[in-house]
Design an enzyme around this catalytic site. Structure first.
Site, mmCIF file in Angstrom:
data_model
loop_
_atom_site.group_PDB
_atom_site.id
_atom_site.type_symbol
_atom_site.label_atom_id
_atom_site.label_comp_id
_atom_site.label_asym_id
_atom_site.label_seq_id
_atom_site.Cartn_x
_atom_site.Cartn_y
_atom_site.Cartn_z
ATOM 1 N N GLU A 144 -19.694 -26.165 13.681
ATOM 2 C CA GLU A 144 -21.115 -26.520 13.878
ATOM 3 C C GLU A 144 -21.325 -27.141 15.261
ATOM 4 O OE1 GLU A 144 -23.170 -25.468 11.650
ATOM 5 O OE2 GLU A 144 -21.949 -25.291 9.818
ATOM 6 N N HIS A 175 -22.949 -16.437 6.457
ATOM 7 C CA HIS A 175 -23.290 -16.521 5.025
ATOM 8 C C HIS A 175 -22.853 -15.262 4.286
ATOM 9 C CE1 HIS A 175 -26.605 -19.751 5.688
ATOM 10 N NE2 HIS A 175 -25.473 -20.301 5.286
ATOM 11 N N LYS A 213 -29.514 -31.563 17.455
ATOM 12 C CA LYS A 213 -30.091 -31.247 16.137
ATOM 13 C C LYS A 213 -31.288 -32.133 15.826
ATOM 14 C CE LYS A 213 -29.619 -30.246 11.283
ATOM 15 N NZ LYS A 213 -28.874 -30.133 10.056
ATOM 16 N N HIS A 267 -24.978 -18.078 11.430
ATOM 17 C CA HIS A 267 -24.993 -18.255 9.976
ATOM 18 C C HIS A 267 -25.416 -17.006 9.204
ATOM 19 C CE1 HIS A 267 -24.232 -22.405 10.841
ATOM 20 N NE2 HIS A 267 -24.325 -22.767 9.574
ATOM 21 N N ASN A 303 -29.585 -21.656 12.712
ATOM 22 C CA ASN A 303 -28.852 -20.667 11.926
ATOM 23 C C ASN A 303 -27.985 -19.759 12.782
ATOM 24 O OD1 ASN A 303 -29.467 -21.286 9.286
ATOM 25 N ND2 ASN A 303 -31.453 -20.258 9.419
ATOM 26 N N ARG A 354 -36.633 -24.603 14.056
ATOM 27 C CA ARG A 354 -35.408 -25.006 13.377
ATOM 28 C C ARG A 354 -34.506 -23.820 13.015
ATOM 29 N NH1 ARG A 354 -35.597 -30.046 9.257
ATOM 30 N NH2 ARG A 354 -33.477 -29.890 8.536
ATOM 31 N N GLU A 400 -38.828 -26.816 8.752
ATOM 32 C CA GLU A 400 -38.219 -25.506 8.961
ATOM 33 C C GLU A 400 -39.223 -24.373 8.949
ATOM 34 O OE1 GLU A 400 -34.918 -24.659 6.355
ATOM 35 O OE2 GLU A 400 -33.807 -23.861 8.063
ATOM 36 N N ARG A 432 -40.253 -41.223 -7.069
ATOM 37 C CA ARG A 432 -40.911 -40.396 -6.029
ATOM 38 C C ARG A 432 -40.401 -40.691 -4.630
ATOM 39 N NH1 ARG A 432 -44.913 -41.576 -9.460
ATOM 40 N NH2 ARG A 432 -45.568 -39.820 -10.739
ATOM 41 N N HIS A 443 -16.964 -22.461 4.889
ATOM 42 C CA HIS A 443 -18.230 -22.320 5.604
ATOM 43 C C HIS A 443 -17.996 -22.341 7.126
ATOM 44 C CE1 HIS A 443 -22.474 -22.608 6.481
ATOM 45 N NE2 HIS A 443 -22.235 -23.677 7.235
ATOM 46 N N LYS A 485 -32.778 -32.518 5.161
ATOM 47 C CA LYS A 485 -32.645 -31.605 4.014
ATOM 48 C C LYS A 485 -31.668 -32.201 3.027
ATOM 49 C CE LYS A 485 -32.677 -27.092 6.060
ATOM 50 N NZ LYS A 485 -32.042 -25.786 5.883
#
Ligand code: NAD
Ligand code: ZN
Length: 549
Positions: A370, A440, A415, A436, A433, A429, A425, A306, A453, A328
């Site tokens: 980025e 994407h 960030k 993006h 993006n 946050r 998020e 856990r 990317h 993340k």
């Protein structure tokens, strides 16, 4: 949005100057070379400099011109070197015995004394007839016993002078590489901290400080180092030395790198391995590698018992500026990238810009996409810095450790400030993006085999800028500046030919994934953005085509 500047405990903007001294045979030159490599600095050997000045070897200078002449040259060289920064200097064994030289160099930089037992010295230099001080009075090479006598007597003479230096490393039983790692670790040159929830440290030589940091944070009871097979040779010796020198109990878990292996199968294998190696609730998982290793290892850390403490040692620019920050973690599913995952913030992130030296140029460019994104959404100064430094007259800037260090520091601080305010998020946050939504869609229509990317984000950033321009949010000069900055990072700014229908379908798939409207992050100036949800298909399409809608 403007983030606060990072807290800093740096030595200042000045590049470091490290001076390695010590008796003959303690490994000064090799250690200085290894340390310079670790810290991304230039290495200078003061004896070699003197030899160049005189056009003959030190032994010959001693023999033909005498020791006093040599010492005068040495003084001259010390004064010269005191004016250089960003260097690791190896001095001659007797250089700092002379008070004048000691005063000059100790004021100029950080002094490290290498020590070794007389036996170790004898073993290393015993057969070296070129050492002038070890020669007998008649110039012949003395026998072993006499040599040891001589070494002990010179050591005794120099002891008071050497003892003026407080940072000492005994090299009797360790290699120059290990010595260099230890020096780097204990100095942690110019390490700066950002973030409050996770401790994010950025600085040269930090990989070598891993053992010490784990100890300080009580994360050292049992450590599992997850490292991709292809990065072992590059990093494992440095990691091992750092952990061993602090007697940290650790084991290694080798993983397969590459997005194709960022999946549940490999996560299962790593879980099996941890269980069989006896990882427990208080074990720490240290992931060394890029975003793929960090996401996979972080995901495993989030579910093993856990959740066990996680430490990132990111080794790509993207991982240092983006994926290691914000908590993340996850793996891919055959149906979609990053479909399976959780939030598991690392306890510690050690970002060492020196590790980026072996990163392929394409990966630096990917990370820079980025960095530029982050600058546009939250740090105008960073954008100005990148723009100013990345000019055609400085083609090597993308490889410059100092440049990369600033990019990592500023991006990480923007960030981490955002993700700490919105850890799950929910809201703010989303600004991360920027570029993006279009990116994407472009990545997806190329089947993830076309644009990388970073390249897709680059084109997406220009698109977002154009939509903002068409809406009167930013001036056309900013669109041009963005294009130039990205192009100077080695990134494309226009999309490859694409099919409108496929693009729009892909854009709507992204919208479905988010179960709602298509959110678009649009710049409102340098360092500020807004989130809107009324961008039309026409605006999205024409932004990429460079047409005015
Ligand atoms: P990567 O981890 O695949 O690394 C790129 C390549 O560089 C690999 O071949 C790797 O072995 C090699 N490499 C790594 N360090 C090196 C070094 N110092 N010297 C030489 N080679 C080195 O790619 P990446 O761009 O770092 O990460 C991409 C991944 O990150 C994607 O899976 C993406 O989904 C994920 N990601 C996650 C987040 C997040 O918030 N968790 C954010 C952005 C991206
Ligand atoms: Zn991204």
């Amino acid at each position: 949005m403007k983030s606060s500047r990072p807290h800093t405990d740096a030595l200042g903007p000045r590049l470091p100057r490290v001076i390695i001294t010590g008796f003959m045979g303690t490994g000064k030159t090799k250690t200085a070379q290894a340390l310079a490599e670790i810290l991304g600095l230039e290495c200078i050997d003061s004896d070699r400099l003197i030899e160049q000045m005189e056009g003959m070897t030190v032994a010959n200078i001693f023999a033909r011109k005498g020791e006093p002449h040599f010492r005068r040259l040495e003084e001259e060289v010390c004064l010269k070197l005191a004016g250089r920064s960003g260097v690791v200097i190896a001095t001659g064994g007797g250089t700092l015995v002379h008070r004048k030289n000691f005063d000059v160099l100790s004021a100029a930089g950080h002094l490290v004394l290498l020590e070794a037992s007389a036996d170790a010295v004898l073993k290393r230099v015993g057969g070296d007839g070129a050492r002038p001080l070890l020669r007998g009075s008649e110039g012949s090479a003395p026998n072993r016993a006499a040599l040891k006598e001589r070494i002990l007597s010179i050591l005794e003479e120099r002891r008071p002078a050497y003892h003026r230096i407080s940072h000492r490393v005994d090299t009797s039983t360790i290699s120059p590489d290990e010595t260099a790692y230890r020096i780097a670790a204990s100095m942690a040159i110019a390490s700066k901290k950002v973030g409050t929830a996770a401790r994010i440290e950025i600085g040269r030589g930090l990989v070598s400080a891993l053992g010490r940091r784990l100890q300080e944070m009580h994360l050292d009871s049992s450590v599992f180092v997850l490292i991709p097979e292809n990065l072992r040779e590059r990093f494992l010796a440095q990691i091992a030395e750092s952990l061993n020198s602090r007697s940290v109990a650790w084991q290694e878990v080798v993983i397969r790198d590459g997005d194709a292996g960022k999946n549940l199968d490999q996560a299962g294998e790593v879980l099996d391995r941890l269980a069989s190696l006896g990882a427990a609730r208080d074990s720490t998982i240290v992931v060394v590698g890029g975003g793929v290793a960090g996401d996979l290892g972080g995901f495993v850390a989030s579910i093993y018992m856990r959740g066990v403490p996680l430490v990132h040692v990111p080794t790509t620019l993207l991982a240092q500026v983006d994926s290691s920050i914000g908590g993340k973690v996850g793996v891919n599913h055959p149906k979609a990238k990053n479909l399976i995952g959780s939030f598991h913030p690392p306890r510690l992130v050690l970002s060492d810009p020196c590790v980026l030296r072996t990163l392929p140029a394409a990966e630096i460019s990917n990370g820079m996409a980025e960095v530029v994104k982050t600058a546009i959404l939250g740090d105008a100064d960073l954008f100005d810095f990148i723009e100013g430094r990345l000019t055609e007259s400085h083609p090597d800037t993308l490889r410059d450790v100092e440049f990369l260090e600033r990019c990592v520091l500023d991006s990480a601080s923007v960030k981490s400030a955002i993700t700490e305010r919105d850890p799950f998020e929910k809201d703010e946050r989303r600004v991360l993006n920027l570029g993006h939504t279009l990116g994407h869609a472009l990545e997806a229509i190329g089947g993830y085999r076309g644009l990388t990317h970073g390249q897709a984000v680059s084109v997406g950033l220009v698109g977002a800028m154009r939509i903002a321009e068409a809406r009167g949010l930013v001036k056309s000069t900013l669109v041009e500046r963005t294009r130039n900055a990205l192009a100077n990072c080695g990134l494309p700014v226009d999309p490859p030919p694409f099919d409108d229908a496929a693009f729009l379908e892909s854009l709507h798939l992204d919208k479905k994934k988010r179960s709602g409207r298509l959110h678009f992050v649009l710049p409102t100036g340098l360092g500020s953005v807004t989130v809107v949800n009324d961008v039309t298909e026409e605006e999205a399409r024409t932004s990429l085509r460079g047409e005015r809608s």
